[in-house]
Scaffold this active site. Sequence first.
Site, PDB file in Angstrom:
ATOM      1  N   HIS A 102       0.855  -1.082   0.057  1.00 40.15           N
ATOM      2  CA  HIS A 102       0.043  -0.040  -0.136  1.00 40.15           C
ATOM      3  C   HIS A 102       0.895   1.139   0.095  1.00 40.15           C
ATOM      4  O   HIS A 102       0.988   1.846   1.081  1.00 40.15           O
ATOM      5  CB  HIS A 102      -0.877  -0.066   1.144  1.00 40.15           C
ATOM      6  CG  HIS A 102      -2.087  -1.069   1.154  1.00 40.15           C
ATOM      7  ND1 HIS A 102      -2.731  -1.419   2.020  1.00 40.15           N
ATOM      8  CD2 HIS A 102      -2.784  -1.569  -0.033  1.00 40.15           C
ATOM      9  CE1 HIS A 102      -3.756  -2.017   1.583  1.00 40.15           C
ATOM     10  NE2 HIS A 102      -3.547  -2.348   0.332  1.00 40.15           N
TER      11      HIS A 102
ATOM     12  N   HIS B 211      -0.578  -8.512   0.811  1.00 39.38           N
ATOM     13  CA  HIS B 211      -1.552  -8.736   1.775  1.00 39.38           C
ATOM     14  C   HIS B 211      -2.331 -10.239   1.777  1.00 39.38           C
ATOM     15  O   HIS B 211      -3.134 -10.384   2.597  1.00 39.38           O
ATOM     16  CB  HIS B 211      -2.599  -7.685   1.626  1.00 39.38           C
ATOM     17  CG  HIS B 211      -1.985  -6.346   1.663  1.00 39.38           C
ATOM     18  ND1 HIS B 211      -1.659  -5.534   0.399  1.00 39.38           N
ATOM     19  CD2 HIS B 211      -1.513  -5.494   2.816  1.00 39.38           C
ATOM     20  CE1 HIS B 211      -1.076  -4.488   0.900  1.00 39.38           C
ATOM     21  NE2 HIS B 211      -0.873  -4.505   2.197  1.00 39.38           N
TER      22      HIS B 211
ATOM     23  N   CYS C  28       3.137 -12.046   2.574  1.00 33.67           N
ATOM     24  CA  CYS C  28       3.969 -12.149   3.401  1.00 33.67           C
ATOM     25  C   CYS C  28       4.031 -13.168   4.068  1.00 33.67           C
ATOM     26  O   CYS C  28       2.871 -13.717   4.488  1.00 33.67           O
ATOM     27  CB  CYS C  28       4.012 -10.804   4.336  1.00 33.67           C
ATOM     28  SG  CYS C  28       5.046 -10.858   5.671  1.00 33.67           S
TER      29      CYS C  28
ATOM     30  N   HIS D 184     -10.212  -4.197   4.855  1.00 36.71           N
ATOM     31  CA  HIS D 184      -8.694  -4.245   4.688  1.00 36.71           C
ATOM     32  C   HIS D 184      -8.472  -5.484   3.623  1.00 36.71           C
ATOM     33  O   HIS D 184      -8.957  -6.786   4.130  1.00 36.71           O
ATOM     34  CB  HIS D 184      -7.748  -4.259   5.629  1.00 36.71           C
ATOM     35  CG  HIS D 184      -6.441  -3.894   5.133  1.00 36.71           C
ATOM     36  ND1 HIS D 184      -5.462  -4.912   5.018  1.00 36.71           N
ATOM     37  CD2 HIS D 184      -5.557  -2.936   5.433  1.00 36.71           C
ATOM     38  CE1 HIS D 184      -4.351  -4.603   4.856  1.00 36.71           C
ATOM     39  NE2 HIS D 184      -4.489  -3.414   4.983  1.00 36.71           N
TER      40      HIS D 184
ATOM     41  N   GLU E  42      -5.970  -7.472   3.521  1.00 37.21           N
ATOM     42  CA  GLU E  42      -5.587  -8.812   4.345  1.00 37.21           C
ATOM     43  C   GLU E  42      -6.554  -9.422   5.111  1.00 37.21           C
ATOM     44  O   GLU E  42      -6.745 -10.837   5.120  1.00 37.21           O
ATOM     45  CB  GLU E  42      -4.257  -8.271   5.654  1.00 37.21           C
ATOM     46  CG  GLU E  42      -3.880  -9.242   6.122  1.00 37.21           C
ATOM     47  CD  GLU E  42      -3.190  -8.858   7.352  1.00 37.21           C
ATOM     48  OE1 GLU E  42      -2.363  -8.182   7.351  1.00 37.21           O
ATOM     49  OE2 GLU E  42      -3.277  -9.462   8.517  1.00 37.21           O
TER      50      GLU E  42
ATOM     51  N   SER F 259      -2.463   2.837   3.833  1.00 36.53           N
ATOM     52  CA  SER F 259      -1.513   2.015   4.539  1.00 36.53           C
ATOM     53  C   SER F 259      -2.004   1.669   5.966  1.00 36.53           C
ATOM     54  O   SER F 259      -1.945   2.721   6.884  1.00 36.53           O
ATOM     55  CB  SER F 259      -0.077   2.475   4.550  1.00 36.53           C
ATOM     56  OG  SER F 259       0.682   1.994   5.533  1.00 36.53           O
TER      57      SER F 259
ATOM     58  N   ASN G  69      -0.661   0.385   8.635  1.00 31.44           N
ATOM     59  CA  ASN G  69       0.224   0.543   9.878  1.00 31.44           C
ATOM     60  C   ASN G  69       0.812   1.819   9.736  1.00 31.44           C
ATOM     61  O   ASN G  69       1.104   2.287  10.843  1.00 31.44           O
ATOM     62  CB  ASN G  69       1.439  -0.589   9.559  1.00 31.44           C
ATOM     63  CG  ASN G  69       2.241  -0.144   8.616  1.00 31.44           C
ATOM     64  OD1 ASN G  69       3.342   0.741   8.709  1.00 31.44           O
ATOM     65  ND2 ASN G  69       2.312  -0.571   7.473  1.00 31.44           N
TER      66      ASN G  69
HETATM   67 FE1  SF4 Z   1       4.609  -8.541   6.630  1.00 34.44          FE
HETATM   68 FE2  SF4 Z   1       4.333  -7.093   8.904  1.00 34.44          FE
HETATM   69 FE3  SF4 Z   1       5.605  -6.124   6.631  1.00 34.44          FE
HETATM   70 FE4  SF4 Z   1       2.846  -6.573   6.811  1.00 34.44          FE
HETATM   71  S1  SF4 Z   1       4.033  -5.185   7.916  1.00 34.44           S
HETATM   72  S2  SF4 Z   1       4.328  -7.024   4.981  1.00 34.44           S
HETATM   73  S3  SF4 Z   1       2.909  -8.493   7.940  1.00 34.44           S
HETATM   74  S4  SF4 Z   1       6.401  -7.853   7.858  1.00 34.44           S
END
Ligand code: SF4
Length: 315
Positions: free
Chosen positions: A47, A80, A102, A130, A132, A228, A230
């Site tokens: 993202h 994702h 991932c 999302h 994921e 995104s 995170n």
């Molecule tokens: Fe993998 Fe965490 Fe990166 Fe997502 S944020 S791609 S789960 S390491």
Amino acid sequence: MPSPVPHTVLLAAPRSFCAGVERAVEIVERALVQRGRPVYVRKQIVHNVHVVADLAARGAVFVDELDEVPRGATVVFSAHGVSPAVRAQARDRALRVIDATCPLVTKVHAEARRFAARGDTVLLVGHADHEEVEGTLGEAPARTIVVEDVAAARVVGVPDPARVSYLTQTTLAVDETEEILAVLHARFPELRGPASDDICYATTNRQRALSAVADEADLVLVVGSANSSNSLRLVELARRGGTPAYLVEDAGAVRPEWLAGVRVVGLTAGASAPPRLVDEVIAALGPVRVVERETATESVHFTLPAAVRPEVAPS
Ligand code: SF4
């Protein structure tokens, strides 16, 4: 007189690319070299607008769904992850799949299958819209319920309270997730979870690193894209701690009025944001003193899928 420009940037570390994002981007780069243009990619590989634009310029074609990919073509699944239904659709269309999911997302999928197979209802803590979560939910849709927040945790119902498990999206806020899980544990004493946290090391490390600089900062800037997860959690974390914070796509998004009276800027980047964007934001802030605060070192590296390893000739 307040300084017209900040004099210090407190740089959070770790920040920016994680191992899963580095792997996903490298998979597309290698696929382009080994298989030639075009290489189709389902959804954004990660993202971030800049990552996607860069790969598109080199021949990647981003699509929303697999029916946009010609039969028999190469398609990369994003970091994702995808649901089993998407994998089945790829088989039906005879697509040559390269999976950039991932490995830490793949772990959550495996847990979803295992928990559902033992007869549990799976409470999946995360954001329903999302990608994921859509992918994880798809492992056992009839047995999975998405729980988005504390309010949802207080009212969610399950067929058998003695057979209930939880999983979480990998990129959630650690503190908020603890609150949600506390409510679920109180309501379902038999609740079982994964052996190790689903919130990934990169998400956790970036949140801890930001916490170490946000208190001393007058303003926090988080480099990342609006979708995104995170990165958004980092902005929220700083704001919950009382520091004004903004998400910026790149240096061009920093607004001068945010900097009025600001002496110390806390700076970080989400796991999908390239490191060069952080350098560009620092340059745009003017002649600043940069102090890096490192709260963890990261040495995680994921192996590439066999389909793009150097020793494997394109099929
Ligand atoms: Fe993998 Fe965490 Fe990166 Fe997502 S944020 S791609 S789960 S390491």
